[in-house]
Design a protein around this motif. Structure first.
Motif, mmCIF file in Angstrom:
data_model
loop_
_atom_site.group_PDB
_atom_site.id
_atom_site.type_symbol
_atom_site.label_atom_id
_atom_site.label_comp_id
_atom_site.label_asym_id
_atom_site.label_seq_id
_atom_site.Cartn_x
_atom_site.Cartn_y
_atom_site.Cartn_z
ATOM 1 N N ASP A 32 46.998 43.290 34.383
ATOM 2 C CA ASP A 32 45.617 43.294 33.907
ATOM 3 C C ASP A 32 45.288 44.580 33.145
ATOM 4 O O ASP A 32 44.166 44.767 32.687
ATOM 5 C CB ASP A 32 44.627 43.070 35.052
ATOM 6 C CG ASP A 32 44.758 44.083 36.171
ATOM 7 O OD1 ASP A 32 45.402 45.131 35.965
ATOM 8 O OD2 ASP A 32 44.211 43.832 37.261
ATOM 9 N N ARG A 33 46.275 45.452 33.008
ATOM 10 C CA ARG A 33 46.139 46.662 32.189
ATOM 11 C C ARG A 33 47.354 46.709 31.270
ATOM 12 O O ARG A 33 48.490 46.885 31.733
ATOM 13 C CB ARG A 33 46.089 47.903 33.067
ATOM 14 C CG ARG A 33 44.893 47.922 34.015
ATOM 15 C CD ARG A 33 45.122 48.841 35.179
ATOM 16 N NE ARG A 33 43.984 48.834 36.093
ATOM 17 C CZ ARG A 33 43.993 49.424 37.279
ATOM 18 N NH1 ARG A 33 45.072 50.053 37.709
ATOM 19 N NH2 ARG A 33 42.920 49.380 38.044
ATOM 20 N N ARG A 78 45.311 39.930 22.404
ATOM 21 C CA ARG A 78 44.008 39.673 23.011
ATOM 22 C C ARG A 78 43.797 38.181 23.252
ATOM 23 O O ARG A 78 43.289 37.762 24.295
ATOM 24 C CB ARG A 78 42.899 40.228 22.110
ATOM 25 C CG ARG A 78 41.482 39.809 22.488
ATOM 26 C CD ARG A 78 41.166 40.128 23.946
ATOM 27 N NE ARG A 78 41.043 41.543 24.185
ATOM 28 C CZ ARG A 78 41.211 42.121 25.371
ATOM 29 N NH1 ARG A 78 41.542 41.383 26.429
ATOM 30 N NH2 ARG A 78 41.078 43.423 25.522
ATOM 31 N N ALA A 97 42.619 40.901 30.106
ATOM 32 C CA ALA A 97 43.290 42.170 30.379
ATOM 33 C C ALA A 97 42.615 43.323 29.641
ATOM 34 O O ALA A 97 42.030 43.144 28.573
ATOM 35 C CB ALA A 97 44.757 42.082 29.978
ATOM 36 N N ARG A 98 42.706 44.507 30.215
ATOM 37 C CA ARG A 98 42.232 45.721 29.552
ATOM 38 C C ARG A 98 43.328 46.207 28.612
ATOM 39 O O ARG A 98 44.444 46.505 29.053
ATOM 40 C CB ARG A 98 41.901 46.792 30.588
ATOM 41 C CG ARG A 98 41.444 48.125 29.977
ATOM 42 C CD ARG A 98 41.233 49.188 31.033
ATOM 43 N NE ARG A 98 40.858 50.457 30.418
ATOM 44 C CZ ARG A 98 39.618 50.805 30.098
ATOM 45 N NH1 ARG A 98 38.625 49.987 30.383
ATOM 46 N NH2 ARG A 98 39.369 51.967 29.522
ATOM 47 N N THR A 111 44.751 48.968 25.797
ATOM 48 C CA THR A 111 44.606 50.341 25.340
ATOM 49 C C THR A 111 45.717 50.658 24.347
ATOM 50 O O THR A 111 46.872 50.299 24.566
ATOM 51 C CB THR A 111 44.694 51.333 26.520
ATOM 52 O OG1 THR A 111 43.724 50.980 27.508
ATOM 53 C CG2 THR A 111 44.432 52.760 26.064
ATOM 54 N N VAL A 163 40.127 46.417 21.651
ATOM 55 C CA VAL A 163 40.732 47.287 22.666
ATOM 56 C C VAL A 163 39.641 48.107 23.335
ATOM 57 O O VAL A 163 38.586 48.377 22.754
ATOM 58 C CB VAL A 163 41.801 48.222 22.058
ATOM 59 C CG1 VAL A 163 42.949 47.408 21.486
ATOM 60 C CG2 VAL A 163 41.212 49.129 20.985
ATOM 61 N N ALA A 164 39.931 48.524 24.577
ATOM 62 C CA ALA A 164 38.975 49.352 25.314
ATOM 63 C C ALA A 164 39.084 50.815 24.920
ATOM 64 O O ALA A 164 38.091 51.550 24.949
ATOM 65 C CB ALA A 164 39.211 49.200 26.816
ATOM 66 N N ALA A 200 35.768 50.949 20.600
ATOM 67 C CA ALA A 200 36.617 51.503 21.653
ATOM 68 C C ALA A 200 36.249 52.966 21.907
ATOM 69 O O ALA A 200 35.782 53.671 21.007
ATOM 70 C CB ALA A 200 38.084 51.409 21.253
ATOM 71 N N GLU A 230 43.885 52.899 32.683
ATOM 72 C CA GLU A 230 43.319 52.190 33.836
ATOM 73 C C GLU A 230 41.796 52.146 33.789
ATOM 74 O O GLU A 230 41.167 51.510 34.655
ATOM 75 C CB GLU A 230 43.766 52.874 35.137
ATOM 76 C CG GLU A 230 45.259 52.728 35.402
ATOM 77 C CD GLU A 230 45.749 53.644 36.496
ATOM 78 O OE1 GLU A 230 46.826 53.383 37.053
ATOM 79 O OE2 GLU A 230 45.071 54.658 36.804
ATOM 80 N N GLY A 231 41.189 52.842 32.830
ATOM 81 C CA GLY A 231 39.741 52.881 32.747
ATOM 82 C C GLY A 231 39.117 53.951 33.617
ATOM 83 O O GLY A 231 37.903 53.942 33.872
#
Length: 317
Positions: free
Chosen positions: A117-118, A189, A195-196, A198, A218-219, A241, A310-311
């Motif tokens: 998820d990352r 995507r 999913a996150r 990066t 993207v984040a 982002a 991971e944020g």
């Protein structure tokens, strides 16, 4: 006061070197031998849906392409290239894409793409060649730091410039690479919508990411060891982002002048330093290392890059 004239002299010296390289290196580069030949790879379907079955089929197809390129390189007489390709086809290695022609392109997967998820996409800089052990080792180290919930995709989607070349001082390679990176990120995507995502962009790779940035799904976009991006500020990247920037305290790239000079065929240099307040990126601690030390196991920058992916907030210096 004496340091200021020295700083100006250093700036002039580096600028002179950049201009000389922009004129002299293309002539020298023309004498290089042709890339080792390779067969055309199979046409691959869309990445989605991402399941164990679809990934296994894709990994098998790309492995066959790598082995075909290995045989061609061996027949051509390039043992080093054949050995690198043989290693790429080894057990436990997985590629979403591979093309051995024109120097080679690849996207290697480290981790479980179907369940992560990352997801981090590494975009390399100068002197990164097909089969680069350093590039792969960095991807492995980062995935280990992220754990089972993380996957790292080592995206070698363009012919990276040599560090000591005019191509490394101008945005041409990045402009050519950006559409491919945009297409890949859109496909990723679509395949993993929850999913996150990066982007981690090293050195000249930060120029590639900047050219591809507008509208990317993207984040985060992380610029590390960057010579500049060609943009004057984060706003110029036209991205939603979060943009991060970091540089090791022993990284030689800090001494590259942050200039943009017009040339008859384009421009030279990449402008504003991403670490400056006027650029507007969030700055993270990248430790004491040099230009190739950001993904070294146990290092400060590796830990902070993983936290960003991971944020989470990176650790302070």
């Amino acid at each position: 006061m004496a340091s200021r004239p020295r700083s100006r002299r250093l700036r002039r010296t580096l600028l002179t070197a950049l201009v000389i390289a922009s004129v002299a290196v293309p002539t020298a580069g023309a004498a290089r031998p042709a890339a080792v030949p390779a067969p055309a790879p199979p046409v691959l379907g869309p990445l989605a849906p991402v399941t164990d079955g679809t990934l296994d089929a894709r990994y098998a197809a790309t492995r066959d392409a790598v082995l075909a390129a290995e045989r061609t390189a061996a027949d051509y007489g390039d043992r080093r290239r054949a050995a690198a390709l043989h290693a790429m086809a080894g057990r436990g290695r997985h590629f979403l894409a591979f093309d051995g022609r024109d120097g080679g392109r690849s996207v290697e997967v480290v981790g479980d793409l179907a369940r992560a998820d990352r997801i981090v996409v590494l975009v390399p800089g100068s002197d990164t060649a097909l089969g680069s052990e350093r590039f792969r080792n960095g991807a492995v180290a980062l995935q280990h730091r992220l754990g089972e919930r993380g996957a790292v995709l080592a995206w070698l989607g363009y012919p990276t410039p040599a560090t000591a070349s005019a191509a490394a001082l101008t945005p041409g390679r990045a402009e050519d690479a950006a559409p491919g990176l945009r297409d890949f990120m859109a496909e990723l995507r679509s395949a993993r919508p929850a999913a996150r995502l990066t982007l981690l962009c090293h050195s000249y790779g930060s120029v590639v990411c900047a050219k591809a940035a507008p509208g990317l799904p993207v984040a985060g976009i992380v610029l590390y060891g960057s010579p500049g991006t060609g943009a004057g500020s984060v706003a110029d990247l036209r991205t939603t982002a979060t943009v991060w920037a970091g540089r090791g305290r022993s990284d030689w790239i800090a001494h590259v002048p942050h200039l943009r000079l017009p040339l008859p065929s384009g421009e030279l240099g990449f402008g504003t330093d991403p670490l400056t307040p006027e650029f507007g990126a969030r700055v993270f601690d990248a430790g004491d290392g040099g230009h190739s030390d950001y993904l070294v196991p146990g290092s400060v920058p590796l830990a902070n890059l993983a936290r960003i992916a991971e944020g989470r907030e990176p650790a302070d210096a």
